[in-house]
Design a protein around this motif. Structure first.
Motif, short mmCIF file in Angstrom:
data_model
loop_
_atom_site.label_atom_id
_atom_site.label_comp_id
_atom_site.label_asym_id
_atom_site.label_seq_id
_atom_site.Cartn_x
_atom_site.Cartn_y
_atom_site.Cartn_z
N ARG A 1 80.82 -56.91 32.75
CA ARG A 1 80.86 -56.91 31.28
C ARG A 1 80.97 -58.36 30.83
NH1 ARG A 1 85.03 -57.00 27.59
NH2 ARG A 1 86.59 -56.76 29.19
N GLU B 1 81.75 -60.91 27.55
CA GLU B 1 82.39 -60.97 26.23
C GLU B 1 82.16 -62.35 25.63
OE1 GLU B 1 86.97 -60.68 25.08
OE2 GLU B 1 86.24 -58.90 26.13
N GLN C 1 81.25 -67.65 27.13
CA GLN C 1 81.25 -66.26 27.57
C GLN C 1 82.27 -66.06 28.69
OE1 GLN C 1 77.08 -65.74 28.64
NE2 GLN C 1 76.79 -64.51 26.80
N TYR D 1 83.35 -63.31 31.74
CA TYR D 1 82.78 -62.24 32.55
C TYR D 1 83.90 -61.44 33.20
CZ TYR D 1 78.21 -64.49 32.20
OH TYR D 1 77.04 -65.02 31.73
N GLY E 1 84.43 -54.42 36.13
CA GLY E 1 85.16 -53.21 35.76
C GLY E 1 85.40 -52.35 36.98
N THR F 1 90.01 -47.90 33.24
CA THR F 1 89.23 -49.04 33.71
C THR F 1 90.10 -50.28 33.74
OG1 THR F 1 87.18 -48.12 32.85
CG2 THR F 1 87.19 -50.48 33.30
N ASP G 1 90.08 -54.34 34.12
CA ASP G 1 89.22 -55.52 34.03
C ASP G 1 89.68 -56.58 35.02
OD1 ASP G 1 87.50 -54.68 32.01
OD2 ASP G 1 88.80 -55.42 30.41
N GLN H 1 78.78 -63.18 39.35
CA GLN H 1 78.46 -62.05 38.48
C GLN H 1 77.04 -61.52 38.72
OE1 GLN H 1 78.78 -65.20 37.57
NE2 GLN H 1 77.26 -65.75 36.06
#
Length: 122
Positions: free
Chosen positions: A23, A25, A37, A39, A42, A57, A59, A72
């Motif tokens: 994910r 953000e 950003q 990362y 999950g 979930t 993070d 990632q």
């Protein structure tokens, strides 16, 4: 405060659960307008004393060094599988609140149980 299922393997903490993916953000510094950003991986784990099939979930934040090395981008093979994700846990507090952040430990690798080879005790 624990935030997941942990196992000690290779002298570190792991979160064990279903790997959900990555994910992203978007963040903005309110004072300078700088954007960046963050990362996250999950991990889905069962809820203790929850309903059948109920999960939460967790993070796992990727540190800057892991992002720069492209961690990632190489995790598609883990999505939907049960995995052990190596983490470093950092506890923080702000005003009257305390919290923990799970950081991905890029010095160790994500382990799939099929890849796990247990050494026989001597």
């Amino acid at each position: 405060m624990k935030t997941g299922n942990y196992m000690n393997i290779e002298n570190g903490q792991y979160i064990a659960g279903e790997f959900l993916g990555v994910r992203v953000e978007d963040k903005t510094n309110r004072n300078t307008g700088e954007t960046w950003q963050e990362y996250f991986f999950g991990i889905s784990i069962p809820v203790r004393k929850g309903y059948a099939g109920q999960t939460v979930t967790i993070d796992v934040k990727l540190p800057k060094a892991a992002i720069e090395s492209g961690e990632q981008n190489g995790v598609q093979e883990y999505v939907g599988k049960f995995a052990l994700v190596p983490v470093n846990i950092m506890a923080n507090s702000y005003k009257d609140k305390a919290y923990v952040t799970n950081y991905f430990d890029k010095q160790r690798k994500i382990i799939l149980p099929n890849d796990l080879k247990l050494a026989k005790a001597v």
